[in-house]
Design a protein around this motif. Sequence first.
Motif, mmCIF file in Angstrom:
data_model
loop_
_atom_site.group_PDB
_atom_site.id
_atom_site.type_symbol
_atom_site.label_atom_id
_atom_site.label_comp_id
_atom_site.label_asym_id
_atom_site.label_seq_id
_atom_site.Cartn_x
_atom_site.Cartn_y
_atom_site.Cartn_z
ATOM 1 N N PRO A 57 0.804 -1.229 0.000
ATOM 2 C CA PRO A 57 0.000 0.000 0.000
ATOM 3 C C PRO A 57 0.835 1.276 0.000
ATOM 4 O O PRO A 57 0.390 2.297 -0.531
ATOM 5 N N LEU A 58 2.032 1.235 0.579
ATOM 6 C CA LEU A 58 2.861 2.446 0.603
ATOM 7 C C LEU A 58 3.478 2.737 -0.758
ATOM 8 O O LEU A 58 3.691 3.891 -1.112
ATOM 9 N N PHE A 59 3.742 1.704 -1.531
ATOM 10 C CA PHE A 59 4.178 1.915 -2.912
ATOM 11 C C PHE A 59 3.052 2.553 -3.701
ATOM 12 O O PHE A 59 3.263 3.531 -4.438
ATOM 13 N N ARG A 60 1.852 2.049 -3.526
ATOM 14 C CA ARG A 60 0.686 2.591 -4.239
ATOM 15 C C ARG A 60 0.391 4.021 -3.771
ATOM 16 O O ARG A 60 -0.106 4.835 -4.548
ATOM 17 N N LEU A 61 0.702 4.313 -2.523
ATOM 18 C CA LEU A 61 0.441 5.647 -1.979
ATOM 19 C C LEU A 61 1.382 6.689 -2.557
ATOM 20 O O LEU A 61 0.999 7.841 -2.769
ATOM 21 N N ASN A 62 2.611 6.303 -2.832
ATOM 22 C CA ASN A 62 3.621 7.264 -3.283
ATOM 23 C C ASN A 62 3.855 7.241 -4.790
ATOM 24 O O ASN A 62 4.199 8.264 -5.392
ATOM 25 N N ALA A 144 7.021 14.277 0.359
ATOM 26 C CA ALA A 144 6.789 13.306 -0.705
ATOM 27 C C ALA A 144 5.351 13.524 -1.146
ATOM 28 O O ALA A 144 4.563 14.135 -0.424
ATOM 29 N N TYR A 145 5.000 13.043 -2.336
ATOM 30 C CA TYR A 145 3.664 13.303 -2.859
ATOM 31 C C TYR A 145 2.802 12.047 -2.793
ATOM 32 O O TYR A 145 3.251 10.943 -3.117
ATOM 33 N N CYS A 146 1.551 12.236 -2.396
ATOM 34 C CA CYS A 146 0.577 11.152 -2.390
ATOM 35 C C CYS A 146 -0.002 10.999 -3.796
ATOM 36 O O CYS A 146 -0.349 11.989 -4.443
ATOM 37 N N SER A 147 -0.128 9.755 -4.234
ATOM 38 C CA SER A 147 -0.563 9.519 -5.611
ATOM 39 C C SER A 147 -1.972 10.019 -5.875
ATOM 40 O O SER A 147 -2.312 10.367 -7.003
ATOM 41 N N TYR A 148 -2.820 10.069 -4.839
ATOM 42 C CA TYR A 148 -4.204 10.483 -5.052
ATOM 43 C C TYR A 148 -4.441 11.965 -4.783
ATOM 44 O O TYR A 148 -5.571 12.427 -4.775
ATOM 45 N N CYS A 149 -3.399 12.734 -4.545
ATOM 46 C CA CYS A 149 -3.561 14.138 -4.169
ATOM 47 C C CYS A 149 -4.234 14.940 -5.277
ATOM 48 O O CYS A 149 -3.790 14.923 -6.428
ATOM 49 N N PHE A 150 -5.307 15.660 -4.931
ATOM 50 C CA PHE A 150 -5.996 16.462 -5.941
ATOM 51 C C PHE A 150 -5.413 17.870 -6.055
ATOM 52 O O PHE A 150 -5.866 18.662 -6.875
ATOM 53 N N ARG A 151 -4.418 18.175 -5.219
ATOM 54 C CA ARG A 151 -3.807 19.509 -5.292
ATOM 55 C C ARG A 151 -2.527 19.522 -6.123
ATOM 56 O O ARG A 151 -1.760 20.478 -6.071
ATOM 57 N N TRP A 152 -2.299 18.448 -6.885
ATOM 58 C CA TRP A 152 -1.056 18.362 -7.643
ATOM 59 C C TRP A 152 -0.889 19.529 -8.621
ATOM 60 O O TRP A 152 0.232 19.918 -8.943
ATOM 61 N N ILE A 153 -1.989 20.093 -9.041
ATOM 62 C CA ILE A 153 -1.920 21.172 -10.028
ATOM 63 C C ILE A 153 -1.166 22.388 -9.495
ATOM 64 O O ILE A 153 -0.607 23.180 -10.255
ATOM 65 N N THR A 188 -2.627 24.867 5.601
ATOM 66 C CA THR A 188 -2.548 23.635 4.819
ATOM 67 C C THR A 188 -1.613 23.892 3.658
ATOM 68 O O THR A 188 -0.630 24.595 3.811
ATOM 69 N N GLY A 189 -1.868 23.376 2.492
ATOM 70 C CA GLY A 189 -0.899 23.662 1.433
ATOM 71 C C GLY A 189 -1.176 22.895 0.175
ATOM 72 O O GLY A 189 -2.320 22.710 -0.174
ATOM 73 N N ALA A 190 -0.121 22.386 -0.290
ATOM 74 C CA ALA A 190 0.908 21.407 0.000
ATOM 75 C C ALA A 190 1.083 21.160 1.511
ATOM 76 O O ALA A 190 0.133 20.864 2.174
ATOM 77 N N ASP A 191 2.307 21.261 2.023
ATOM 78 C CA ASP A 191 2.543 20.937 3.427
ATOM 79 C C ASP A 191 3.265 22.086 4.111
ATOM 80 O O ASP A 191 4.415 22.396 3.782
ATOM 81 N N PRO A 192 2.614 22.740 5.080
ATOM 82 C CA PRO A 192 3.233 23.892 5.738
ATOM 83 C C PRO A 192 4.487 23.536 6.527
ATOM 84 O O PRO A 192 5.350 24.392 6.740
ATOM 85 N N LEU A 193 4.612 22.276 6.949
ATOM 86 C CA LEU A 193 5.740 21.916 7.809
ATOM 87 C C LEU A 193 6.974 21.472 7.030
ATOM 88 O O LEU A 193 7.923 20.932 7.602
ATOM 89 N N THR A 194 6.980 21.746 5.731
ATOM 90 C CA THR A 194 8.230 21.616 4.977
ATOM 91 C C THR A 194 9.108 22.854 5.179
ATOM 92 O O THR A 194 10.295 22.830 4.888
#
Length: 424
Positions: A57-62, A144-153, A188-194
């Motif tokens: 599942p972690l491979f599929r997640l990333n 790292a990016y989640c494969s299902y993220c809808f904010r990729w744009i 929120t963001g992306a990720d504010p804690l980067t």
Amino acid sequence: MKYISYNNHSFKKTKYYGRLSKAQQDDFDLLSNIFYFKTNNYVLDQLIDWDNLETDPLFRLNFLHKNVLSEADYQQLLSLYQAGASIEVLQPFIELIRKKTTPQIPYDEKCFPTAGGERIKGLYRSFNNVISLFPDPMLKTCHAYCSYCFRWIAFNNSEVQSYTSYKDPQTPVTYLKANPEINETLFTGADPLTLTAAKIKEYIDPLLTIDSVTTIRFNTKALTWWPFRFTTDKDAKNILELFKHIVASGRTLTFCAHLTHVKELQNDNVIEAVKNIQATGAKIICQGPVVEGINDTIEDWVNLWSQEVALGLQPYYMFVELNHNAEASFRIPLAKAVHIFQEAEKRVKGLQQPFNGPVFMNDVHCVSIDEVTDDNDAKQFALKCLASPYAESEGQVKHIPYDKDTRSAGNLVEMFMPEEHSKP
């Protein structure tokens, strides 16, 4: 561990690319040229099971999977690529696919704060007491990016970032002082804690001058994408001190961890990070979507919630993927999502409450879904508006026909929009 990130080009130079099958390499080469890809050495070394990639599942997640495209587009793209067409030659077709898969996110003008008739960039208020804040640097990336993220744009897109964010830390202050009913600010963001602790503090300190702001919240994936952020990184002590600084101001600091699978929490580095965050006085809550091929079983959610509770974390929301992408997605049938939630909740009930789900977040309304039986013994889906920018919508219940296979509840924005605000 020193943080090392990889994009679609640098990953191909790692030993792990060679562990992909030929089909997986083709998928990676094609999909990572359509969508943004990012991983890091911790994810590669300690989270992914490289001996069982088909079921991990972690491979599929990333890593992206071909179901993010329609079958027709995927097959055409793959055929051309396998016939020898270069990525450069395929670029026009790739751009067409990218446009088709760009998330279509519904918004309501009411949710955009204004001052003097002009929109205040970087502020989004979908609920009465909560406002989402988008400082410019927080929109740029995650560990790292989640494969299902809808904010990729928004990743690496300076035009989108400029239109939807603010740079001056003082930007939200006047609006917040004029609207004291807002007691929670959400980063929120992306990720504010980067970002570094010093940079985050620049955006936090102005908020601490506003008495009506009682809760500071971070939505983040940093806990499990890069736990060293809170343990051994050179800035780890500073970020923990910042958390203490917020708590010492009398505010509630809510650390909202985005979690998808129990494997993310079965790691000593994460457990140490959790303890360090909790020691600052921050409250850790957890949310994540139920997604096909990653966590779409009852056992997945029983294991995840149980581990969260064991670590002193609070399960918060199970989300349902929305149809932002009309081509394809990770959505599962709504009936299956409801069943997973209800059965998993029974098995962990009493450990800690509340559990909320399955819930749609459509950037206007927060809507829960359940199954009910009417007086004629016919099944229906019951949709309840939990939160909305329109007070009259909150608490409303709408019913739609039950369909065990449907993956969409319809247009939830219109469904819960008060009639006087609906478009003709």
